[in-house]
Design a protein around this motif. Structure first.
Motif, short mmCIF file in Angstrom:
data_model
loop_
_atom_site.label_atom_id
_atom_site.label_comp_id
_atom_site.label_asym_id
_atom_site.label_seq_id
_atom_site.Cartn_x
_atom_site.Cartn_y
_atom_site.Cartn_z
N LEU A 1 0.82 -1.20 0.00
CA LEU A 1 0.00 0.00 0.00
C LEU A 1 0.86 1.26 0.00
CD1 LEU A 1 -2.82 -1.01 2.51
CD2 LEU A 1 -2.96 -0.89 0.01
N LEU A 2 1.98 1.23 0.72
CA LEU A 2 2.88 2.39 0.74
C LEU A 2 3.47 2.65 -0.64
CD1 LEU A 2 4.50 4.57 2.23
CD2 LEU A 2 6.19 2.80 2.80
N LEU A 3 3.93 1.60 -1.31
CA LEU A 3 4.52 1.76 -2.64
C LEU A 3 3.47 2.21 -3.65
CD1 LEU A 3 6.82 -1.39 -2.71
CD2 LEU A 3 7.52 1.00 -2.43
N ALA A 4 2.24 1.71 -3.51
CA ALA A 4 1.17 2.16 -4.40
C ALA A 4 0.86 3.64 -4.15
CB ALA A 4 -0.07 1.31 -4.19
N ALA A 5 0.88 4.06 -2.88
CA ALA A 5 0.63 5.47 -2.56
C ALA A 5 1.73 6.36 -3.11
CB ALA A 5 0.51 5.64 -1.05
N ILE A 6 2.98 5.89 -3.06
CA ILE A 6 4.09 6.66 -3.62
C ILE A 6 3.92 6.81 -5.13
CG2 ILE A 6 6.58 6.64 -4.05
CD1 ILE A 6 6.94 5.34 -1.34
N LEU B 1 -2.93 -2.45 -12.47
CA LEU B 1 -2.78 -3.36 -11.34
C LEU B 1 -3.80 -4.50 -11.37
CD1 LEU B 1 -1.01 -3.61 -8.78
CD2 LEU B 1 -2.78 -2.35 -7.55
N ARG B 2 -4.84 -4.36 -12.16
CA ARG B 2 -5.92 -5.35 -12.16
C ARG B 2 -5.43 -6.73 -12.59
NH1 ARG B 2 -10.72 -3.40 -15.70
NH2 ARG B 2 -9.01 -3.47 -17.20
N ALA B 3 -4.61 -6.80 -13.61
CA ALA B 3 -4.14 -8.10 -14.12
C ALA B 3 -3.27 -8.84 -13.11
CB ALA B 3 -3.41 -7.91 -15.45
N PRO B 4 -2.21 -8.21 -12.53
CA PRO B 4 -1.41 -8.96 -11.54
C PRO B 4 -2.18 -9.32 -10.29
CG PRO B 4 -0.67 -6.68 -11.69
CD PRO B 4 -1.59 -6.91 -12.84
N LEU B 5 -3.10 -8.46 -9.84
CA LEU B 5 -3.88 -8.80 -8.66
C LEU B 5 -4.83 -9.97 -8.94
CD1 LEU B 5 -4.81 -5.40 -6.99
CD2 LEU B 5 -3.04 -7.04 -6.35
N ARG C 1 3.52 -10.86 -0.10
CA ARG C 1 4.90 -10.52 -0.49
C ARG C 1 5.00 -10.32 -2.00
NH1 ARG C 1 9.14 -14.44 2.01
NH2 ARG C 1 8.72 -13.11 3.82
N ALA C 2 4.32 -11.16 -2.77
CA ALA C 2 4.31 -10.98 -4.22
C ALA C 2 3.63 -9.67 -4.61
CB ALA C 2 3.60 -12.17 -4.89
N ALA C 3 2.58 -9.28 -3.88
CA ALA C 3 1.92 -8.01 -4.16
C ALA C 3 2.87 -6.84 -3.89
CB ALA C 3 0.66 -7.88 -3.31
N ALA C 4 3.65 -6.91 -2.82
CA ALA C 4 4.62 -5.85 -2.54
C ALA C 4 5.69 -5.78 -3.62
CB ALA C 4 5.26 -6.08 -1.17
N LEU C 5 6.16 -6.93 -4.06
CA LEU C 5 7.15 -6.95 -5.15
C LEU C 5 6.56 -6.38 -6.44
CD1 LEU C 5 8.67 -10.50 -4.51
CD2 LEU C 5 9.84 -8.32 -4.20
N CYS C 6 5.30 -6.69 -6.70
CA CYS C 6 4.64 -6.19 -7.91
C CYS C 6 4.50 -4.68 -7.88
CB CYS C 6 3.28 -6.86 -8.05
SG CYS C 6 2.35 -6.33 -9.50
N THR C 7 4.10 -4.11 -6.75
CA THR C 7 3.98 -2.66 -6.66
C THR C 7 5.34 -1.97 -6.77
OG1 THR C 7 3.98 -2.88 -4.24
CG2 THR C 7 1.84 -2.72 -5.33
N ALA C 8 6.39 -2.61 -6.27
CA ALA C 8 7.73 -2.03 -6.42
C ALA C 8 8.14 -2.01 -7.88
CB ALA C 8 8.73 -2.83 -5.59
N LEU C 9 7.85 -3.08 -8.59
CA LEU C 9 8.19 -3.13 -10.02
C LEU C 9 7.36 -2.13 -10.81
CD1 LEU C 9 9.83 -4.50 -12.26
CD2 LEU C 9 8.02 -6.22 -12.42
N LEU C 10 6.09 -1.99 -10.48
CA LEU C 10 5.24 -1.03 -11.18
C LEU C 10 5.72 0.40 -10.96
CD1 LEU C 10 1.60 -2.38 -10.74
CD2 LEU C 10 2.98 -2.32 -12.82
N LEU C 11 6.23 0.69 -9.78
CA LEU C 11 6.77 2.02 -9.52
C LEU C 11 7.90 2.35 -10.50
CD1 LEU C 11 7.07 4.61 -7.88
CD2 LEU C 11 8.45 3.33 -6.24
N LEU C 12 8.69 1.35 -10.86
CA LEU C 12 9.79 1.58 -11.79
C LEU C 12 9.29 1.71 -13.23
CD1 LEU C 12 12.84 1.75 -12.37
CD2 LEU C 12 12.86 -0.74 -12.51
N VAL C 13 8.47 0.78 -13.67
CA VAL C 13 8.07 0.77 -15.08
C VAL C 13 7.06 1.86 -15.42
CG1 VAL C 13 8.55 -1.69 -15.28
CG2 VAL C 13 6.25 -0.94 -14.69
N LEU C 14 6.31 2.35 -14.42
CA LEU C 14 5.35 3.42 -14.69
C LEU C 14 5.99 4.80 -14.68
CD1 LEU C 14 2.23 2.25 -12.65
CD2 LEU C 14 2.48 2.34 -15.13
#
Length: 249
Positions: free
Chosen positions: A45-50, A66-70, A110-123
């Protein structure tokens, strides 16, 4: 192409890709070090907020991405909770295993946290900047060329698919379920032939230009790069330290 469109429109576009990658790498390390599902969920949630509030990615587009990975994580969670009951002569059947819920929740959060970290980079970083960063990190040139070609083919085929469906709809190709399936099958078969033809054309063009096996790209210059790296390192270290203070992994 939604990711690339959002990356080029991001206010973080001019930040050095290595700084963003450094912070995202620390965020991924923090995700691996989380000890509880609640901590991993809070990190996600923190990474998504950032990404939405600080990097100013439109929240509607972010939820759409985010809909597809979730959805994949939710389906994986359900399948991991199903186990096989052994019998005398093989599997006796399937059953739900609620005793597996704690490790499954830890894995999914944990996978959700990793996914949001990766999305922060690619977005916030276009593919061209990522390729320049990977080249500086000594990633094999063949892998980078495959990434660039796959990205180009995805854009071309996406446009061709959109044009094909528009033409079919103009000819009433989707008036019924049976007609829609027939039109989609015809378009898929046509696209398969186009993929083969375009790949052959790319290879012929490369051979005609005496290709040496490596694609070259211009690498943009980024201002205040040392400052960005320092801020990314401090934020990443604070994130990891916060996770470690919450308990052992």
């Amino acid at each position: 192409m939604t990711l690339e469109r959002l990356a080029y429109a991001s206010p973080w576009r001019r930040i050095a890709p290595s700084a963003k990658a450094l912070f995202c790498a620390c965020a991924m390390a923090a995700a691996w070090l989380t000890a509880t599902p609640l901590g991993a969920c809070a990190l996600a949630l923190l990474l998504a907020a950032i990404t939405v509030a600080v990097a100013r990615t439109p929240w509607r587009d972010y939820l759409r991405v985010l809909r597809a990975p979730l959805g994949f994580l939710a389906l994986s969670c359900l399948t991991m909770l199903v186990t096989i009951t052994p019998g005398d002569h093989g599997p006796a059947g399937w059953r739900l295993a609620p005793e597996l819920l704690p490790p499954v929740m830890m894995t999914v959060t944990r996978a959700a946290a990793l996914c949001t970290a990766l999305l922060l980079l690619v977005l916030t970083t276009p593919l061209g900047d990522l390729l320049g960063l990977l080249r500086r990190l000594r990633v094999p040139a063949l892998l980078l060329d495959l990434m660039a070609l796959a990205y180009r083919m995805q854009a071309v085929l996406g446009e061709a698919w959109s044009d094909g469906t528009t033409a079919q709809r103009a000819r009433l190709g989707y008036v019924g379920r049976r007609q829609a399936l027939r039109s989609m099958a015809a378009l898929i078969s046509c696209m398969a032939v186009q993929v083969w033809a375009r790949a052959s054309a790319l290879q012929a063009a490369a051979d005609a230009r005496n290709d040496t096996g490596e694609l070259r790209f211009l690498t943009p210059q980024f201002d205040r790069s040392p400052r960005h790296h320092l801020m990314a390192a401090l934020a990443g270290v604070m994130l990891v330290a916060t996770v470690l203070a919450g308990g052992p992994a």
